[in-house]
Design an enzyme around this catalytic site. Structure first.
Site, PDB file in Angstrom:
ATOM      1  N   PRO A 123       0.807  -1.089  -0.129  1.00 24.78           N
ATOM      2  CA  PRO A 123      -0.022  -0.026  -0.013  1.00 24.78           C
ATOM      3  C   PRO A 123       0.929   1.390  -0.374  1.00 24.78           C
ATOM      4  O   PRO A 123       0.378   2.191  -0.647  1.00 24.78           O
ATOM      5  CB  PRO A 123      -0.921  -0.076   1.137  1.00 24.78           C
ATOM      6  CG  PRO A 123      -1.019  -1.854   1.489  1.00 24.78           C
ATOM      7  CD  PRO A 123       0.366  -2.301   1.100  1.00 24.78           C
TER       8      PRO A 123
ATOM      9  N   GLY B 215       4.968   1.366  -3.952  1.00 22.04           N
ATOM     10  CA  GLY B 215       4.668   1.271  -5.336  1.00 22.04           C
ATOM     11  C   GLY B 215       5.876   1.071  -6.140  1.00 22.04           C
ATOM     12  O   GLY B 215       6.660   0.094  -6.329  1.00 22.04           O
ATOM     13  N   SER B 216       6.142   2.448  -6.732  1.00 22.03           N
ATOM     14  CA  SER B 216       7.284   2.386  -7.356  1.00 22.03           C
ATOM     15  C   SER B 216       8.748   2.374  -6.758  1.00 22.03           C
ATOM     16  O   SER B 216       9.530   1.895  -7.198  1.00 22.03           O
ATOM     17  CB  SER B 216       7.318   3.904  -8.077  1.00 22.03           C
ATOM     18  OG  SER B 216       6.038   3.892  -9.107  1.00 22.03           O
TER      19      SER B 216
ATOM     20  N   ILE C 248      -2.315  -6.941  -6.177  1.00 19.00           N
ATOM     21  CA  ILE C 248      -1.864  -8.597  -6.646  1.00 19.00           C
ATOM     22  C   ILE C 248      -3.018  -8.976  -7.354  1.00 19.00           C
ATOM     23  O   ILE C 248      -3.984  -9.195  -7.251  1.00 19.00           O
ATOM     24  CB  ILE C 248      -1.809  -9.292  -5.426  1.00 19.00           C
ATOM     25  CG1 ILE C 248      -0.831  -8.600  -4.270  1.00 19.00           C
ATOM     26  CG2 ILE C 248      -1.121 -10.757  -5.594  1.00 19.00           C
ATOM     27  CD1 ILE C 248       0.446  -8.078  -4.609  1.00 19.00           C
TER      28      ILE C 248
ATOM     29  N   ARG D  78     -19.532   1.728 -41.917  1.00 16.83           N
ATOM     30  CA  ARG D  78     -20.425   2.674 -41.705  1.00 16.83           C
ATOM     31  C   ARG D  78     -20.425   4.071 -42.782  1.00 16.83           C
ATOM     32  O   ARG D  78     -19.285   4.093 -43.457  1.00 16.83           O
ATOM     33  CB  ARG D  78     -19.652   3.554 -40.302  1.00 16.83           C
ATOM     34  CG  ARG D  78     -20.235   4.748 -40.034  1.00 16.83           C
ATOM     35  CD  ARG D  78     -21.652   4.593 -39.417  1.00 16.83           C
ATOM     36  NE  ARG D  78     -22.199   5.935 -39.052  1.00 16.83           N
ATOM     37  CZ  ARG D  78     -23.325   6.224 -38.142  1.00 16.83           C
ATOM     38  NH1 ARG D  78     -24.231   5.274 -38.457  1.00 16.83           N
ATOM     39  NH2 ARG D  78     -23.715   7.249 -37.948  1.00 16.83           N
TER      40      ARG D  78
ATOM     41  N   GLN E 285     -12.800   7.362 -31.126  1.00 14.45           N
ATOM     42  CA  GLN E 285     -13.079   8.417 -31.991  1.00 14.45           C
ATOM     43  C   GLN E 285     -13.598   7.850 -33.455  1.00 14.45           C
ATOM     44  O   GLN E 285     -14.465   8.583 -33.948  1.00 14.45           O
ATOM     45  CB  GLN E 285     -11.733   9.205 -32.140  1.00 14.45           C
ATOM     46  CG  GLN E 285     -11.894  10.639 -32.968  1.00 14.45           C
ATOM     47  CD  GLN E 285     -12.812  11.583 -32.006  1.00 14.45           C
ATOM     48  OE1 GLN E 285     -12.891  11.298 -30.718  1.00 14.45           O
ATOM     49  NE2 GLN E 285     -13.343  12.579 -32.496  1.00 14.45           N
TER      50      GLN E 285
ATOM     51  N   GLY F  54     -17.100   7.087 -33.125  1.00 15.22           N
ATOM     52  CA  GLY F  54     -17.894   8.218 -32.726  1.00 15.22           C
ATOM     53  C   GLY F  54     -18.664   7.766 -31.483  1.00 15.22           C
ATOM     54  O   GLY F  54     -18.207   7.359 -30.580  1.00 15.22           O
TER      55      GLY F  54
ATOM     56  N   GLU G 230       3.601  -3.023 -13.510  1.00 15.81           N
ATOM     57  CA  GLU G 230       4.932  -3.491 -13.532  1.00 15.81           C
ATOM     58  C   GLU G 230       6.041  -2.441 -13.863  1.00 15.81           C
ATOM     59  O   GLU G 230       6.903  -2.491 -14.692  1.00 15.81           O
ATOM     60  CB  GLU G 230       4.987  -4.652 -14.716  1.00 15.81           C
ATOM     61  CG  GLU G 230       4.288  -5.809 -14.121  1.00 15.81           C
ATOM     62  CD  GLU G 230       4.545  -6.948 -14.867  1.00 15.81           C
ATOM     63  OE1 GLU G 230       5.766  -7.301 -15.579  1.00 15.81           O
ATOM     64  OE2 GLU G 230       3.659  -8.049 -14.810  1.00 15.81           O
TER      65      GLU G 230
ATOM     66  N   THR H  23       5.495   1.887 -13.563  1.00 12.86           N
ATOM     67  CA  THR H  23       4.569   3.096 -14.343  1.00 12.86           C
ATOM     68  C   THR H  23       5.754   3.512 -15.604  1.00 12.86           C
ATOM     69  O   THR H  23       6.770   3.171 -15.492  1.00 12.86           O
ATOM     70  CB  THR H  23       4.323   4.407 -13.389  1.00 12.86           C
ATOM     71  OG1 THR H  23       5.781   4.843 -13.218  1.00 12.86           O
ATOM     72  CG2 THR H  23       3.639   3.853 -12.197  1.00 12.86           C
TER      73      THR H  23
END
Length: 390
Positions: free
Chosen positions: A136, A139-140, A165, A275, A343, A346, A370, A372
């Protein structure tokens, strides 16, 4: 909209065996994974039966020694299998990558006795693994972990909490990093912990933006007793083992990212051809054609980058810098490609009636797990310039 099946990716594979392997994976994808992916992700259902099938088919231990239950496949092949699986459902592709990561410590640093006892079941016996490094508050900065393992006779007693995990609470075994010595990276040791160990409990799974079918949870170690025979490597070697595993794991994430991006491109291309606006397919409009061309180029560049890093690994050459580059580029590309796919579709791209929005939500986590992408830039810069001055 008419259903257009995407053309399979043309792959450069080293052997006839590897070509047969990709064909097997595609059969499993089309028959067992893709048809239920959207429905099961929406329901938050983890496809344990798919992982059992992958294990029976020899696909959970591909990059490991066949004498210990693996598939004897080079990383160049293994990663392309991951890409195929992730294109169908990221929960499966990333799950296989995490399972492989959880086997890395024992395969690379375990004793012959440990490997013979545990690896056949881990690699080909239907078991599923998890990897416990993050916490907690770390992390990095993984070297600041607080989970402790204290020696008690022939056992170690593990106390603390691991976070984020994958397969938390459902894995059959976990590779766990815990502090056995002083502060910093040299005080960390690796352990192989059974998933049903007494004192090991899982919190409720995290409520995530994407990958809802893949459980991610905190694990609580309340005096979990592990025999010294399940210690992996030497005392204090755990952080080195963890970094070694992450170099390979980052290539797995890169391959998964390209799989998701490829799926998004296939969806966008099919939609653009079907489309019609202003009396013709929207694929006829140059602005959209150029967008699709850029998406395809990013995917090809990412695939080439992760395969180049994999070939270095297969040749026994250093690949840490290239792994960080592949993870960085491929996951950033996946985020861009999936956003552009929404995009192209649409308003429909913003609805759950089409998979583009799911691909976009799933791509985001790949920029985080794994290491950032900011950490990947730190790794790359250190290779170029050396460590930062203090």
């Amino acid at each position: 909209m008419p259903d257009r099946a995407p053309q399979p990716v043309e792959r450069q594979l080293p052997t006839e065996e590897s070509r047969d392997l990709i064909a097997l994976v595609r059969d499993i994808v089309q028959g067992e994974i893709a048809p239920r992916a959207a429905e099961e992700e929406e329901a938050g259902h983890f496809p344990r039966q798919v992982f059992s099938l992958l294990s029976e088919s020899g696909l959970l231990g591909l990059p490991y020694d066949s004498g210990l239950g693996g598939g004897d496949q080079p990383y160049e092949v293994y990663l392309q299998v991951l890409e195929e699986l992730a294109a169908a459902r990221l929960t499966v592709g990333l799950g296989v990558s995490v399972h492989s990561l959880s086997c890395h410590a024992l395969a690379g640093y375990g004793t012959k006795e440990q490997q013979t006892e545990h690896l056949p079941a881990m690699l080909g016996g239907g078991l599923l693994g998890g990897y416990c490094l993050s916490e907690p508050a770390s992390g990095s900065d993984a070297a600041s972990m607080r989970t402790k393992a204290v020696r008690d006779g022939d056992d170690w007693v593990i106390t603390g909490t691991k976070a984020w995990i994958t397969h938390g609470g459902i894995a059959d075994f976990y590779t766990v990093m815990a502090r056995t010595g002083g502060e910093g990276p040299r005080g960390i040791t690796a352990f192989l912990v059974p998933g049903d160990a007494e004192g090991l409990t899982a919190a409720a799974p995290e409520k995530k933006m994407g990958m809802k079918g893949s459980p991610t949870a905190q694990l609580h170690f309340d005096g979990v007793r592990v025999p010294d025979a399940r210690r992996i490597g030497e005392e204090g070697q755990g952080f080195t083992i963890a970094l070694s595993a992450l170099d390979s794991g980052r290539l797995g994430i890169a391959a998964c990212a390209i799989g998701v991006a490829q799926a998004a491109l296939d969806e966008a291309t099919a939609y653009a051809q079907d489309r019609r606006q202003f009396g013709r397919p929207i694929a006829d409009f140059q602005g959209l054609r150029f967008m699709l061309a850029d998406m395809a180029t990013q995917i090809e560049a990412g695939r080439s980058l992760y395969l180049a890093a994999a070939r270095l690994r297969d040749a026994g050459r250093p690949f840490s810098r290239q792994a960080a580059m592949a993870k960085l580029f491929c996951t950033d590309a996946a985020m861009k490609v999936t956003t552009d796919a929404v995009q192209v579709l649409g308003g429909y791209g913003y609805t759950a009636d089409f998979p583009a929005e799911r691909y976009m939500r799933e791509a985001k986590v790949l920029q985080i797990v794994e290491g950032t992408n900011q950490i990947q830039r730190v790794v790359i810069a250190r290779h170029l310039l050396g460590p930062e001055s203090r």
